[in-house]
Design an enzyme around this catalytic site. Sequence first.
Site, PDB file in Angstrom:
ATOM      1  N   HIS A 119       0.820  -1.211  -0.049  1.00 44.44           N
ATOM      2  CA  HIS A 119       0.046   0.004   0.049  1.00 44.44           C
ATOM      3  C   HIS A 119       0.850   1.178   0.023  1.00 44.44           C
ATOM      4  O   HIS A 119       2.095   1.290   0.458  1.00 44.44           O
ATOM      5  CB  HIS A 119      -0.782   0.011   1.360  1.00 44.44           C
ATOM      6  CG  HIS A 119      -1.632  -1.179   1.371  1.00 44.44           C
ATOM      7  ND1 HIS A 119      -2.878  -1.098   2.346  1.00 44.44           N
ATOM      8  CD2 HIS A 119      -1.969  -2.297   0.600  1.00 44.44           C
ATOM      9  CE1 HIS A 119      -3.740  -2.244   2.178  1.00 44.44           C
ATOM     10  NE2 HIS A 119      -3.192  -2.816   0.963  1.00 44.44           N
ATOM     11  N   GLU A 171       0.998   3.728   1.618  1.00 41.70           N
ATOM     12  CA  GLU A 171       1.529   4.434   3.099  1.00 41.70           C
ATOM     13  C   GLU A 171       2.644   3.397   3.545  1.00 41.70           C
ATOM     14  O   GLU A 171       3.590   4.013   4.053  1.00 41.70           O
ATOM     15  CB  GLU A 171       0.251   4.197   4.118  1.00 41.70           C
ATOM     16  CG  GLU A 171      -1.011   5.002   3.685  1.00 41.70           C
ATOM     17  CD  GLU A 171      -1.985   4.253   3.051  1.00 41.70           C
ATOM     18  OE1 GLU A 171      -1.860   3.762   2.092  1.00 41.70           O
ATOM     19  OE2 GLU A 171      -3.386   4.249   3.504  1.00 41.70           O
TER      20      GLU A 171
END
Length: 147
Positions: free
Chosen positions: A51, A53
Amino acid sequence: MFKTFMDAALDQARKAAVRGEVPIGAVVVKDGQIIAAAGNRTRELSDPTAHAEVLAIREACRLAKSERLPGHDLYVTLEPCPICAGTIAAARIARLYIGAPDPKSGGTLHGARVFSHPQCHHAPEIYDNINAAESESLLKTFFASLR
C-alpha cells in the site's frame, strides 16, 4: 502548506492509476520536506501489503536508519486501512493528514479504528478531508473505468 503536500500525494495516486493500481498516494514529510513518496503497488509487486502508506513509511525508515519516525508527518489520499494504521502506529508517525474518508474499509476514523484500541501503542494527531473531493474523484474515475 498542507495542500502542497497533499498535492504531492495526489500525484503519487495518479501515477498508481496509470500503472493500473488503485489510485492512492502517500508522502512522508519531515521538517517541511518530503522525504519519501509512494503510490499503491500491490498488483505490480504481487504484494498485498504494498500500500502507498506502507511503501512510503518503509522508504522513510530506510533513509532515517530507524524503524521509528517521530516528528514525521504522513499525507495520504484515502483514509488508511487497518494494515496501514498499524504500520503508522508502529512507526510512531506524529501527524496523519487524510484526503478522502473510507467508510467501507477505513481503519482510522471508520471501521476498525485502530488508534482507538488499548492495544495500540501510539496514535498520531489526525487531520482529515484535505483535498477530499479530488481524492474521491480519482477513485471514482478509476473504478468506473473497470466496469
